[in-house]
Structure formats: structure tokens, C-alpha cells
Design an enzyme around this catalytic site. Structure first.
Site, PDB file in Angstrom:
ATOM      1  NE  ARG A 142       8.922   4.810   2.312  1.00 38.95           N
ATOM      2  CZ  ARG A 142       8.238   5.853   1.780  1.00 38.95           C
ATOM      3  NH1 ARG A 142       8.699   6.928   2.329  1.00 38.95           N
ATOM      4  NH2 ARG A 142       7.130   5.858   1.242  1.00 38.95           N
ATOM      5  CG  ASP A 143       5.482   7.112   4.590  1.00 42.69           C
ATOM      6  OD1 ASP A 143       6.109   7.946   5.080  1.00 42.69           O
ATOM      7  OD2 ASP A 143       4.006   7.141   3.944  1.00 42.69           O
ATOM      8  CG  HIS A 194      -0.231  10.558   5.715  1.00 43.20           C
ATOM      9  ND1 HIS A 194       0.515  10.534   6.486  1.00 43.20           N
ATOM     10  CD2 HIS A 194       0.160  10.170   4.432  1.00 43.20           C
ATOM     11  CE1 HIS A 194       1.934  10.198   6.187  1.00 43.20           C
ATOM     12  NE2 HIS A 194       1.251   9.872   4.550  1.00 43.20           N
ATOM     13  CB  CYS A 226       5.396  14.628   6.022  1.00 42.75           C
ATOM     14  SG  CYS A 226       6.365  15.244   4.876  1.00 42.75           S
ATOM     15  CG  ASN A 234       1.303   6.372   6.201  1.00 41.92           C
ATOM     16  OD1 ASN A 234       1.453   6.606   5.059  1.00 41.92           O
ATOM     17  ND2 ASN A 234       2.518   6.495   6.781  1.00 41.92           N
TER      18      ASN A 234
END
Length: 305
Positions: free
Chosen positions: A15-16, A210, A241, A250
């Protein structure tokens, strides 16, 4: 304080890690295979998708197909991000068993990211929490920009604590504290955790860092010393982001596992399989993993495929 004896690792790559991938959409089959490889490595908490508007996050437009396509393993939690009631209903239809909502400790970031104030964002979550509670689905909360904001600069620890408290009291079973732009250092991290644990029990807090400035592992060690025992990470260091210029991915799951193994902390996860998975997914994306451990050990650690 003694270090935790075991850690829950929350895997963010599907996801991220993929939501801001530029260019061509990542195929649904690739996402499903990534999730299944991560589960086969022993990871028991995987955030698999995000039920948001494809207009704003095109890479997550196939969330329902991904969630329905996974060959689910017993004991693995496959969660999804659901920022509003529409997203939650879509997730429920797709069989999601755990969801997440996200706020920010920065007013400016909240406006840029979700076009509303912190207070307004929290109010929007109330029907999500209420509906999730009705159907017995657990909700996780995220707080962005806990150590710095691209628009406001440093964030006062008490602001983080206030938002975390609001999410916890609203019903979030766990609150993940995110250094979205990766500017934190160990001392600032400790001060943020110390303030937040006054409002939310330490066992209900997670760390989401991060690695923009290369401080993520150092910051994780700092929160481990404070008693945090839940860590968010993304295989191969995927992520970024769109609202935080210069923010890197991340912290890599591979690097986190290497740290934890060196500390004698149990995870139940096979580092070698994760390294192989990182090489596999980055090969699909046309690049190398950013995980230091993966690069040090080389591509000979890859799994077949």
C-alpha cells in the site's frame, strides 16, 4: 528501559510502498504476488490496499480486486486504508478484516494532503469508526508528520500527542506515528514518544519512519528503548509521499529485521525470503531495492521468479 522481547512488524510495501509509484500502473497480479510472498516470509500484518478515489491515487484503483485475489493464509491480517465511509464500505465488500484512517500533526499538511483541518479530519473518521465497530472490524490510526512538516517545519511533541489521543479515544486499537518526510533524529524522536505515551499507552503505539536523511534505523532503536514494540516498514524501502517533496521511501523491512535480529528480538520472519522478495518486486518496477542489507548481501539472495 529494557528492549522489547518481541516485535510486531507491520508491512507497508503493497500500500504505502506502491501507492505513489510513478508511471505505469503496477499490475493487480503483481500486487497480489507481492502480498503472498510477504506472507510466505512469515509477515503476519500486511497493509494490502487503499480504498480511495482512483482519481487521486491511481495505483490503488484495483484495491477490491487485490483484496479478493489474495490466497489468504491463516493467522495473517490483510488490512486496507479507508479514509472515509465510502472507502470503508468498499473494503467491507471486498472482505477486508482490518482498516486504517490517517490524520496529521500538522495543520498545513492536513490541508495539502486531505483538504481539511486536523479537527475536520478527525470528525470525518467518527462515522468510519462507528460503522467499523458495528461490523466488528478493527481500526488502526495513523498520524503523519510527527517529527517535521514540509510546510511548517518542526512539530511540537504535544501536537502529536493530542492527535494520537483523539484517534485512540475514538476507538483506534493502535496509533502509528509517522515521520512522513524522514527528518527526525533520535533525541527528537524520544521526546515525541515521551509526550505521546502520556496520552496513549506505549503498547498501543507504533513507529512509522521514512529514511530520507538516513536516520530511520537510529530512530527505531530510540523508540525501542522507549518500549515501542510495533514497527511499520516496507520491503525494499518502497514508498514516498507526493505532498512531501524530497521524502524517500519507508524504512526497509530488510534493514529493520537485521537490526532486530542483531538485538536478539524475535519477529518470526525469514529475512532471506524478504530480501528475495525485495529484489523480485523492484525488478518488476525496473530498479534496485534501497534496503542496505539487500544491497550488501547482493542479488544472490533472490528467490526464484
Amino acid at each position: 528501559m529494557a528492549l522489547p522481547t518481541s516485535i510486531k512488524l507491520f508491512e507497508m510495501a503493497p500500500r504505502d510502498g506502491l501507492q505513489n509509484e510513478p508511471g505505469t500502473l503496477v499490475p493487480t497480479a503483481t500486487k497480489i504476488e507481492l502480498i503472498e510472498r510477504l506472507a510466505n516470509a512469515g509477515i503476519r500484518h500486511i497493509e494490502a490496499a487503499s480504498f480511495v478515489s482512483p482519481k487521486w491515487v491511481p495505483q490503488m484503483g484495483d484495491a477490491a480486486e487485490v483484496m479478493r485475489g489474495i490466497q489468504r493464509q491463516h493467522g495473517v491480517v490483510y488490512s486496507a486504508l479507508t479514509p472515509n465511509l465510502k472507502g470503508l464500505e468498499g473494503a467491507l465488500e471486498a472482505g477486508v478484516e482490518e482498516v486504517a484512517v490517517f490524520g496529521a500533526a500538522s495543520e498545513a499538511f492536513s490541508q495539502k494532503n486531505i483538504n481539511c483541518s486536523i479537527a475536520e479530519s478527525l470528525a470525518r473518521f467518527e462515522p468510519v469508526l462507528s460503522r467499523a465497530n458495528e461490523v466488528g472490524v478493527r481500526v488502526r490510526g495513523y498520524v503523519s508528520c510527527v517529527l517535521g512538516c514540509p510546510y511548517e517545519g518542526d512539530i511540537a511533541p504535544h501536537k502529536v500527542a493530542d492527535v494520537a489521543k483523539a484517534l485512540y479515544e475514538m476507538g483506534c486499537y493502535e496509533v502509528s506515528l509517522g515521520d512522513t518526510i524522514g527528518v527526525g533524529t533520535p533525541l527528537a524522536t524520544k521526546r515525541m514518544i515521551e509526550a505521546t505515551r502520556q496520552q496513549v499507552p506505549i503498547e498501543k503505539l507504533a513507529a512509522h519512519f521514512h529514511d530520507t536523511y538516513g536516520m530511520a534505523i537510529a530512530n527505531l532503536y530510540a523508540v525501542l528503548e522507549e518500549g515501542v514494540s510495533v514497527i511499520d516498514a516496507a520491503t525494499a524501502g518502497l514508498g514516498g509521499c507526493p505532498y512531501a517533496k524530497g521524502a524517500s521511501g519507508n524504512v526497509a523491512t530488510e534493514d529493520v529485521l537485521y537490526l532486530l535480529e542483531g538485538l536478539g528480538i524475535d519477529t518470526g520472519i525469514d529475512l532471506q525470503v524478504v530480501i528475495g522478495t525485495g529484489y523480485w518486486i523492484t525488478r518488476q518496477l525496473g530498479r534496485q531495492p534501497s534496503a542496505k542489507v539487500a544491497l550488501a548481501r547482493g542479488c544472490t539472495q533472490r528467490t526464484p521468479g
